[in-house]
Scaffold this active site. Sequence first.
Site, PDB file in Angstrom:
ATOM      1  N   HIS A  59      -6.280  12.530 -16.467  1.00  0.00           N
ATOM      2  CA  HIS A  59      -7.538  12.265 -15.928  1.00  0.00           C
ATOM      3  C   HIS A  59      -7.811  12.382 -14.757  1.00  0.00           C
ATOM      4  CE1 HIS A  59      -6.313   8.466 -14.915  1.00  0.00           C
ATOM      5  NE2 HIS A  59      -7.242   8.287 -14.108  1.00  0.00           N
TER       6      HIS A  59
HETATM    7  C1  UD1 Z   1     -12.096   5.935 -12.983  1.00  0.00           C
HETATM    8  C2  UD1 Z   1     -11.487   5.482 -11.606  1.00  0.00           C
HETATM    9  C3  UD1 Z   1      -9.921   5.711 -11.667  1.00  0.00           C
HETATM   10  C4  UD1 Z   1      -9.343   5.251 -12.907  1.00  0.00           C
HETATM   11  C5  UD1 Z   1     -10.233   5.768 -14.233  1.00  0.00           C
HETATM   12  C6  UD1 Z   1      -9.380   5.157 -15.635  1.00  0.00           C
HETATM   13  C7  UD1 Z   1     -12.905   5.626  -9.735  1.00  0.00           C
HETATM   14  C8  UD1 Z   1     -13.028   6.132  -8.454  1.00  0.00           C
HETATM   15  N1  UD1 Z   1     -12.075   6.164 -10.520  1.00  0.00           N
HETATM   16  O1  UD1 Z   1     -11.942   7.282 -13.216  1.00  0.00           O
HETATM   17  O2  UD1 Z   1      -9.398   5.278 -10.756  1.00  0.00           O
HETATM   18  O3  UD1 Z   1      -7.795   5.878 -13.008  1.00  0.00           O
HETATM   19  O4  UD1 Z   1     -11.437   5.195 -14.009  1.00  0.00           O
HETATM   20  O5  UD1 Z   1     -10.153   5.686 -16.546  1.00  0.00           O
HETATM   21  O6  UD1 Z   1     -13.402   4.135  -9.861  1.00  0.00           O
HETATM   22  N2  UD1 Z   1     -16.966   8.188 -19.275  1.00  0.00           N
HETATM   23  C9  UD1 Z   1     -17.279   7.907 -20.632  1.00  0.00           C
HETATM   24  N3  UD1 Z   1     -17.331   6.719 -20.931  1.00  0.00           N
HETATM   25  C10 UD1 Z   1     -17.110   5.450 -20.068  1.00  0.00           C
HETATM   26  C11 UD1 Z   1     -16.534   5.930 -18.958  1.00  0.00           C
HETATM   27  C12 UD1 Z   1     -16.881   7.187 -18.482  1.00  0.00           C
HETATM   28  O7  UD1 Z   1     -17.535   9.000 -21.219  1.00  0.00           O
HETATM   29  O8  UD1 Z   1     -16.944   4.461 -20.686  1.00  0.00           O
HETATM   30  C13 UD1 Z   1     -17.364   9.496 -18.620  1.00  0.00           C
HETATM   31  C14 UD1 Z   1     -18.407   9.740 -17.869  1.00  0.00           C
HETATM   32  O9  UD1 Z   1     -18.787  11.212 -18.279  1.00  0.00           O
HETATM   33  C15 UD1 Z   1     -18.088   9.860 -16.612  1.00  0.00           C
HETATM   34  C16 UD1 Z   1     -16.754  10.254 -16.592  1.00  0.00           C
HETATM   35  O10 UD1 Z   1     -16.083   9.845 -17.789  1.00  0.00           O
HETATM   36  O11 UD1 Z   1     -19.022  10.675 -15.841  1.00  0.00           O
HETATM   37  C17 UD1 Z   1     -15.778   9.644 -15.783  1.00  0.00           C
HETATM   38  O12 UD1 Z   1     -15.961   8.251 -15.342  1.00  0.00           O
HETATM   39  P1  UD1 Z   1     -15.863   7.313 -13.934  1.00  0.00           P
HETATM   40  O13 UD1 Z   1     -15.888   6.073 -14.242  1.00  0.00           O
HETATM   41  O14 UD1 Z   1     -16.661   8.177 -13.048  1.00  0.00           O
HETATM   42  O15 UD1 Z   1     -14.459   7.854 -13.601  1.00  0.00           O
HETATM   43  P2  UD1 Z   1     -12.984   7.878 -14.222  1.00  0.00           P
HETATM   44  O16 UD1 Z   1     -12.783   9.204 -14.394  1.00  0.00           O
HETATM   45  O17 UD1 Z   1     -13.064   7.222 -15.646  1.00  0.00           O
END
Ligand code: UD1
Length: 373
Positions: A203
């Site tokens: 991820h």
């Molecule tokens: C975040 C953390 C990362 C951690 C990871 C674990 C930061 C900078 N990054 O990254 O350190 O390792 O979480 O998962 O804080 N999304 C969903 N559902 C959710 C959450 C996210 O669909 O419940 C999708 C959305 O499209 C979103 C993308 O995942 O834009 C990324 O989510 P985001 O929280 O921005 O970062 P992670 O890649 O999850």
Amino acid sequence: MTQVLCVAGARPNFMKIAPVMAALADTGIAAQLLHTGQHYDAAMSDSFFSDLGIPPPDHHLEVGSGSHAVQTAEVMRRFEPVLDRVQPRAVLVVGDVNSTIACALVAAKRGVRVIHVEAGLRSYDRSMPEEINRVLTDQISDLLFITEKSALANLAREGIDPARVEFVGNVMIDTLYRNLERAVPASRTLGGALPEYAVLTLHRPSNVDDPATLAALLGVVGEISRTLPVVMPLHPRTRGSIEKFGLSDGLDGLHVLPPVGYLEMLGLMRDARLVLTDSGGIQEETTALGVPCLTLRENTERPITLDEGTNTLVGASPDAIRAAFEDVMGGGGKAGRIPEYWDGRAAMRIAHTLQGWLPAVKGVRALSATRAA
Ligand code: UD1
């Protein structure tokens, strides 16, 4: 009066906050829990609360996804009035996600003491958003709890007074030991037994946001899956990238699962022949479980998993991954040992320290102005 306002926002925070909340309750420290809503899907958030018995959050900011700036700013904007209302003696943040730095920054600017659990880890790679969150959070923390001793040297290099740092061990491993017996057997999660298999998680933006890198990774994983079945719980970010780049064929032949709950993931890792990952936490969990881990990154902020644990830093090049995989299959996987203080009692050490520390905190720190302008 609430003494500690604890913050959690994203999946890797929940298994860290669970034992901390429990230890604060056991030692009679009045705490509240705030969920920022950085992660919001049931599988990324709610399932952890129910699986790990985390009390429902007292406050929910419901920030959701966004660019780094938007997400961080939204947490800050919504956190400040809650902090003003609750007036805790300290704010406790865990890990290195955007919610961590956002809430730490608001608290520090309000003169409220900041406690950072899992402080001092460094990849020395500022292209990782988490590295920026780690460095900045530690700079504005009053009390820093560390999981491994490498963090002491990292923090000293950044001028942080060692008197504010305490080595307590790893709260995430507290959760692992507490739940190992409840882990869901892999055969149940997979709907049938596989004799041997690998688990893969991907991820990190460096691996999944670039089409060529992601295609190469899925290519080599596809090759591996012809020797050893590969089980892949798919993170929403990675699913999004695969769809956007038209790489869905790269999943053919893999056992793809939606994001799995904590107890399912624990069972999948425990029963695996090996784990391939770019996660930080999984490097530590596999070390605690004694399962070989191949880390598909160029660096790690958790060097103890390399020095003492079962982790091997492989990088993202297909040749290196292929070679490391063959090495493990040939019997070369590390056996490792459990690092110091990864003994299930880290959260209790934190609570005991706070019992002595909190009474000495007299209100908020005086600031030159409560308004920026
Ligand atoms: C975040 C953390 C990362 C951690 C990871 C674990 C930061 C900078 N990054 O990254 O350190 O390792 O979480 O998962 O804080 N999304 C969903 N559902 C959710 C959450 C996210 O669909 O419940 C999708 C959305 O499209 C979103 C993308 O995942 O834009 C990324 O989510 P985001 O929280 O921005 O970062 P992670 O890649 O999850």
